[in-house]
Design a protein around this motif. Structure first.
Motif, short mmCIF file in Angstrom:
data_model
loop_
_atom_site.label_atom_id
_atom_site.label_comp_id
_atom_site.label_asym_id
_atom_site.label_seq_id
_atom_site.Cartn_x
_atom_site.Cartn_y
_atom_site.Cartn_z
N VAL A 161 18.30 -28.82 -36.09
CA VAL A 161 18.31 -27.72 -37.06
C VAL A 161 17.54 -26.53 -36.49
CG1 VAL A 161 17.50 -26.98 -39.32
CG2 VAL A 161 18.66 -29.17 -39.07
N THR A 162 16.43 -26.80 -35.83
CA THR A 162 15.67 -25.71 -35.20
C THR A 162 16.52 -24.99 -34.16
OG1 THR A 162 13.56 -26.83 -35.56
CG2 THR A 162 13.62 -25.16 -33.85
N GLN A 163 17.22 -25.78 -33.34
CA GLN A 163 18.10 -25.17 -32.32
C GLN A 163 19.23 -24.38 -32.97
OE1 GLN A 163 19.32 -28.48 -29.85
NE2 GLN A 163 17.20 -28.98 -29.35
N ALA A 164 19.76 -24.88 -34.10
CA ALA A 164 20.83 -24.18 -34.81
C ALA A 164 20.33 -22.84 -35.34
CB ALA A 164 21.37 -25.03 -35.95
N ALA A 165 19.11 -22.84 -35.92
CA ALA A 165 18.54 -21.60 -36.45
C ALA A 165 18.28 -20.61 -35.33
CB ALA A 165 17.24 -21.90 -37.20
N GLU A 166 17.77 -21.08 -34.22
CA GLU A 166 17.53 -20.21 -33.06
C GLU A 166 18.84 -19.64 -32.54
OE1 GLU A 166 13.52 -22.45 -31.31
OE2 GLU A 166 15.51 -22.88 -30.47
N HIS A 173 22.65 -13.23 -36.73
CA HIS A 173 22.88 -13.59 -38.13
C HIS A 173 21.58 -13.50 -38.93
CE1 HIS A 173 27.03 -15.04 -37.58
NE2 HIS A 173 26.59 -15.46 -36.39
N THR A 174 21.67 -13.03 -40.14
CA THR A 174 20.51 -12.97 -41.04
C THR A 174 20.82 -13.57 -42.41
OG1 THR A 174 21.16 -10.74 -41.74
CG2 THR A 174 19.58 -10.91 -39.91
N ALA A 191 13.76 -28.98 -46.09
CA ALA A 191 13.39 -28.95 -44.67
C ALA A 191 14.21 -27.90 -43.92
CB ALA A 191 13.57 -30.33 -44.05
N ILE A 192 15.50 -27.84 -44.21
CA ILE A 192 16.35 -26.87 -43.52
C ILE A 192 15.97 -25.45 -43.93
CG2 ILE A 192 18.73 -25.99 -43.41
CD1 ILE A 192 19.67 -28.91 -43.38
N ARG A 193 15.70 -25.25 -45.20
CA ARG A 193 15.31 -23.92 -45.69
C ARG A 193 14.02 -23.46 -45.00
NH1 ARG A 193 16.10 -25.10 -50.40
NH2 ARG A 193 14.00 -25.68 -51.07
N GLU A 194 13.05 -24.36 -44.86
CA GLU A 194 11.80 -24.01 -44.20
C GLU A 194 12.02 -23.66 -42.73
OE1 GLU A 194 9.37 -27.41 -44.92
OE2 GLU A 194 8.80 -26.78 -46.96
N THR A 195 12.91 -24.40 -42.07
CA THR A 195 13.20 -24.12 -40.66
C THR A 195 13.86 -22.76 -40.51
OG1 THR A 195 13.48 -26.49 -40.21
CG2 THR A 195 14.43 -24.95 -38.62
N PHE A 196 14.81 -22.44 -41.36
CA PHE A 196 15.49 -21.15 -41.29
C PHE A 196 14.52 -20.02 -41.63
CE2 PHE A 196 19.15 -23.44 -40.43
CZ PHE A 196 20.27 -22.62 -40.30
N ASP A 197 13.66 -20.25 -42.62
CA ASP A 197 12.66 -19.24 -42.97
C ASP A 197 11.76 -18.93 -41.78
OD1 ASP A 197 13.62 -18.99 -45.53
OD2 ASP A 197 12.09 -20.29 -46.45
N ALA A 198 11.39 -19.97 -41.04
CA ALA A 198 10.51 -19.78 -39.89
C ALA A 198 11.16 -18.94 -38.81
CB ALA A 198 10.11 -21.14 -39.32
N GLN A 199 12.49 -18.92 -38.79
CA GLN A 199 13.24 -18.11 -37.82
C GLN A 199 13.60 -16.74 -38.39
OE1 GLN A 199 13.85 -18.88 -34.63
NE2 GLN A 199 12.81 -20.85 -34.84
N GLY A 200 13.13 -16.45 -39.60
CA GLY A 200 13.43 -15.16 -40.21
C GLY A 200 14.85 -15.03 -40.72
N LEU A 201 15.48 -16.17 -41.05
CA LEU A 201 16.86 -16.17 -41.52
C LEU A 201 16.90 -16.41 -43.03
CD1 LEU A 201 18.52 -18.36 -38.74
CD2 LEU A 201 18.50 -15.87 -38.89
#
Length: 326
Positions: A161-166, A173-174, A191-201
């Motif tokens: 998921v981290t790699q997908a967000a990156e 994409h935003t 968990a996914i929402r937190e990961t995407f938030d960390a990437q600014g998405l």
């Protein structure tokens, strides 16, 4: 003519009693000898008599696996790999589908519990208390379900998921959507929402729904309405439904919307366009799950035993630059 214990013993250079112990009490045989006997037995086509073994050892030499949905393309490769791995331990594998319903899961367990030496339950719907009771009755391993005191195999989506967000952030994409088909207690969406938030998405969560192809068709319409340029689906089956829904709506993938699945099943490579997805290795899952239940049966796994299998992103044609960067 059927291959006998004596045939295997002669070819492996051991005594017939050693061959018998390999298939009735493998923990009593040195690993190198056990592996050699199993290899020779497999090559010669030797099949031990399960009835005789059961009478001698008090065991069925069978393992049980209860999964949520056999129709999900994610599970057949795991079942096949677990069957192969179980044979190396001298066991067969019994598989049952509970259709993600607690009543069906209970009924299924009751039907097979006396026919197996240990059970592997995938994402069980049963309460923690009932699972603890079950673990007192039979060696038990849980997959993707944490109950203190019961050995667990955890499939971690965090790396993938981290790699997908990156990946999506690098493509510009935003505005993203996650099609969630997990029960709330699994916390996958959080968990996914937190990961995407960390990437600014930005991430809008849809669901939870049933993990079906039709869910993807429905979610595609909602994602379009939300103005999303990227969609992460609960699994490949749902993601393929999203692809079909977007195509039916005249939306170009990946020109207007990028799509990512989870699992890396056969569907991912066959879809049009080929699906970017988060890969979970069926072989790794099968090997660790089988070894863990066998270790639990023999008493070499502790109650707190935790094994983790990771994940990774497999980029394919369904993801591309966000529309404003095209």
């Amino acid at each position: 003519m059927a291959v006998t214990v004596r045939d295997v013993a002669k070819a492996a250079g051991v005594s017939p009693s050693t061959v018998s112990r390999v298939f009735t009490a493998p923990e009593q045989v040195q690993t190198s000898t056990r592996d050699k006997v199993i290899e020779v037995a497999s090559r010669l086509g030797y099949r031990p008599d399960p009835t005789a073994r059961s009478l001698r050892s008090g065991r069925t030499e069978s393992l049980g696996l209860v999964i949520p949905d056999i129709a999900n393309p994610f599970f057949p490769p795991i079942v096949k790999a677990m069957q192969t791995r179980a044979r190396t331990h001298g066991h067969t594998l019994l598989v049952a589908d509970c259709d993600e319903r607690e009543a069906d899961e209970l009924e299924t367990i009751e039907a097979i519990v006396k026919k197996v030496d240990g059970l592997v339950l995938w994402a069980s719907t049963l309460s923690d208390g009932r699972l603890r009771e079950l673990a007192e009755e039979i060696p038990l391993v849980l997959v993707n379900r944490h109950v203190p005191g019961i050995p667990e195999l955890h499939v971690s989506l965090a790396p993938g998921v981290t790699q997908a967000a990156e990946h999506l952030r690098a493509l510009g994409h935003t505005s993203c959507v996650f099609v969630n088909c997990s029960r709330p207690e699994h916390l996958r969406g959080k968990a996914i929402r937190e990961t995407f938030d960390a990437q600014g998405l930005g991430l809008v969560e849809l669901g939870p729904y049933d993990p079906r192809f039709e869910t993807g068709l429905h979610a595609a319409t909602l994602a379009i309405a939300n103005g999303a340029t990227a969609i992460l689906a609960h699994n490949d089956l749902v993601a393929v439904g999203v692809l079909h829904g977007l195509t039916a709506a005249g939306v170009d993938v990946p020109g207007e919307v990028s799509v990512i699945g989870i699992d890396d099943t056969l569907l991912a490579g066959l879809s049009i366009p080929a699906l970017t997805t988060i890969r979970i290795s069926p072989q790794a899952v099968a090997t660790h799950a089988t070894d863990l239940i066998v270790e639990t049966i023999t008493g070499s796994a502790t109650a707190q035993h935790l094994v983790e299998v990771g994940s990774r992103l497999i980029p394919r044609a369904s993801t591309g630059p966000a529309p404003h960067r095209a």
